[in-house]
Design an enzyme around this catalytic site. Sequence first.
Site, short mmCIF file in Angstrom:
data_model
loop_
_atom_site.label_atom_id
_atom_site.label_comp_id
_atom_site.label_asym_id
_atom_site.label_seq_id
_atom_site.Cartn_x
_atom_site.Cartn_y
_atom_site.Cartn_z
N HIS B 216 -19.40 136.02 23.74
CA HIS B 216 -20.46 135.43 24.54
C HIS B 216 -21.83 136.05 24.27
O HIS B 216 -22.82 135.61 24.83
CB HIS B 216 -20.09 135.49 26.03
CG HIS B 216 -19.15 134.40 26.41
ND1 HIS B 216 -19.19 133.74 27.62
CD2 HIS B 216 -18.13 133.82 25.73
CE1 HIS B 216 -18.24 132.83 27.67
NE2 HIS B 216 -17.58 132.86 26.53
N SER B 220 -20.40 130.89 20.11
CA SER B 220 -19.42 130.46 19.13
C SER B 220 -20.07 130.15 17.79
O SER B 220 -21.21 129.65 17.74
CB SER B 220 -18.71 129.19 19.62
OG SER B 220 -17.94 129.47 20.74
N LYS B 244 -12.95 118.63 26.22
CA LYS B 244 -12.39 118.51 24.87
C LYS B 244 -11.16 119.41 24.73
O LYS B 244 -10.13 119.00 24.18
CB LYS B 244 -13.47 118.92 23.85
CG LYS B 244 -13.16 118.50 22.45
CD LYS B 244 -14.40 118.62 21.57
CE LYS B 244 -14.06 118.26 20.16
NZ LYS B 244 -15.23 118.15 19.31
N ASP B 245 -11.26 120.64 25.26
CA ASP B 245 -10.11 121.55 25.22
C ASP B 245 -8.89 120.96 25.91
O ASP B 245 -7.75 121.21 25.51
CB ASP B 245 -10.47 122.88 25.90
CG ASP B 245 -11.32 123.78 25.00
OD1 ASP B 245 -11.38 123.48 23.79
OD2 ASP B 245 -11.92 124.73 25.50
N GLU B 288 11.99 137.78 13.55
CA GLU B 288 11.53 136.49 14.03
C GLU B 288 10.54 135.90 13.02
O GLU B 288 9.91 136.63 12.25
CB GLU B 288 10.86 136.63 15.39
CG GLU B 288 11.82 136.96 16.49
CD GLU B 288 12.71 135.77 16.80
OE1 GLU B 288 12.39 134.99 17.68
OE2 GLU B 288 13.75 135.63 16.13
#
Lengths: 259, 424, 187
Positions: B216, B220, B244-245, B288
């Site tokens: 922040h 971004s 949108k997320d 895994e």
Amino acid sequence: MLTSVKTLSTALGLALAATLAWAGPASAAKAPPPPSQNWSFEGVFGKFDRAAKQRGFQVYTEVCASCHGLRLMSYRNLSALGYTDDEIKAYAAQFEVQDGPDEFGEMFFRPAEPKDRFVEPFANAREAAAANGGAVPPDLTLMTKARKNGADYLYALLTGYRDEAPEGFELSDTQYYNDFYPGHAIAMAPPLWPDGVEYADGTPATVEQQARDLTTFLSWTAEPEMEERKSMGHAVILFILFFIVVAYFNKRRLWAQLH
Amino acid sequence: MSSTSPDPEFTGVVRWIDRRLPIFTMMHKEYKAFPVPKNLNYFWSFGALASITLIVMIATGIILAMQYQPNTALAFDSVERIMRDVNYGWLIRYIHMNGASMFFIVVYIHIFRGLYYGSYKEPRELLWILGVIILVLMMGAAFMGYVLPWGQMSLWGATVITNLFSAFPLVGEDLVTLLWGGFSVDNPTLNRFFALHYLLPFVILGVVVLHVAALHIPGSNNPTGIEPKGPQDTVNFHPFMTSKDMIGIGFYLLLFAALVFFAPNFLGHPDNYIPANPQVTPPHIVPEWYFLPYYAILRSFTDDWWVFLVVFSWWGVDAKLAGVLAMFGSLVVLALVPWLDTSRVKSARYRPIYKWAVALFVINFLILGWVGGKEAEEPYVTIAQLSTIYYFLHFLVFMPVIGWIERPKPLPSSISQSVLSPAE
Amino acid sequence: MSDAQNATSEGASEEKEGGDRRDFLGMLTNATLAVGGVAFVWPLIDSMNPSQDVLALASIEQDISALEPGQAITVTWRGKAVFIRRRTPEEIAEAEAVALEDLIDPQTDAERVQNPEYLIMVGVCTHLGCIPLGQKDGDSKGEFGGWFCPCHGSHYDTSGRIRKGPAPTNLPVPDYEFIEEGVVRIG
């Protein structure tokens, strides 16, 4: 913009697909993969065939139970096979569990009750090994989850015995030849015989039929939650699809204001 | 960068609290009016997806810890009791189990996105390093979590991985004994792994807070790699980016639910449904899936491999230690990416050569994952060794060299311009 | 708040009707999220309720054929002490003779027993959960000849009713039935 996103998405899509396809466990030993069978409980909508489950329980009780335990199951769980409380109580009462101490400080045996776990055939692994020529019969509760393609493997194993080992294959006196057992030399004698059990519903008790029923039963003991899981899954998937539609229109509407 | 909405006016209790502790102002500033580039694509949703996964993992994990018994005699059966007798126990455990896989899927894509769009470059170097730290912590948490059900793979996976530390000269054996709290992976090991498995997610949460705080400050990155030049280049985080997320979250949950409800053991290993037995090793031990690429790097180092002979053997490092160093080194080079990349252009969209280098890197990473799950025999050993070489070549050679020799495409003057007239 | 809301729908001034539709879609999205959140949290909460194996232990069967009049045993049911007392004729008479207006929590003795000879109740003081004395011969039975809770001085009579002290209600009677001669099932 489109090309670069496409390059990246292609790579990532490949990544995901490849990981999902390849991450599965590599085959354990030299035995061939078990042929795929049709099971009532396969697929997104599959359910356990209840009659097969009951017949499989009979095969387990009459054939397997003398050597193999179901230690993670409780007698009360049998209600899922359609038995009444009284039938379960009567079935459990055939077995004895240790309890105590009583008022004199002694441990004692009492008939098993629905709340008890299935009584194991042997007191411990040493006793099991001593009674079976050194090989401990594995517990069967999770057997279909503990093998790759568990249901197919179990069926193939139960029907995969050969009367004679192939030329040149050395077996000791206590071993039998099985096509699908890793290494082929298995310590368990062929357990199923034609008409080895007599089904109450009149189903002909061929070896294949018994193997199929037993596999269905043991798939249930491994995943007793399966039917509830799948039906909850249908609701959850539908809900998420609804959410995606709503979220899509909400986003489109909002972003339309920007241009 | 300026926000496109004015400071909020609070009333009532909210205002009373906010004047004394400005959490509402903070939330408004960081999660509502926070300006994000308006050209973000769906790859920018994966950070949000990772946060959600962390929350889901912590919530289900706390509930599971209420039922789980960290004792070798009880652990396996207590997990099965969760599956059979606890209300919705199977659901919670399958969410937690598959949540680990979902976490790594999401985080790997998040990392690949950062590599492609140059999100690690100035001024976001610390942000990137914090991300690598999160990845390492996740690996620790996932590894210790996998030990808890105390199946065959739990025990033998733990044995193999803790034995890696015996490769270190002088202190190796003592270090392993210290890790185990005994002379094999046993009850003390299980107990401490449980304690640490409960602790690590909160450490991860703390680093995630730092990761987001560091994000922040500059804001971004975006697909053009050009910093926003003003309000015309950004939108408010809420409701625009959140809406949108939500779509990304929907599709993510769809995959998650499909795994949990219809193929809960697809990504697991059948051997872990066999109770741990210290006297029998499973024929083929694999970690895994999300560890397989690193496992492949580890196993590449055999004492007759020329890379080992050239790079390591002459200063007294044996093949086992070389493998361990290379495995840890693979994460170290990832953390050094901000300085290994010499290009001044951020986004691979304007970097014709680097674009393909990233794509090849991702494919190579997949190949590493694929051979990591194979048995240690030909041709897999050779493939793994070539892939390992490529992994390090990408970071140590290709990244700096491409930056020097590449002629980037012309950059648009701003995000708005690129939206109006796409570069390609 | 209103300023902030205006800010969220900035640019919407061009079409008023579109703003309404967005509001509806926004609310629907949030509502769907809320429903999904609750649906996720509920299994987590419900998992803390008694599990199937705990519920299966919730009823016990106890052989009481060996009890002599005046004797008592304590058994464990759902992790709590249950008092089973075979009362003497004097104790029964004493319990039945009490006038209801003398009681803190009025209840006749007949309401508390199926067979007056056997008094079965949860032996957990209704004040703060201690186990009252009075089961063993040497115990203080309190001023009313029944049970006495040493924690805060509650006195119970021969029917297990609270007579003196801070406890608000009588000792509770669990569900039970005599399933055959000398065997009682509790729960």
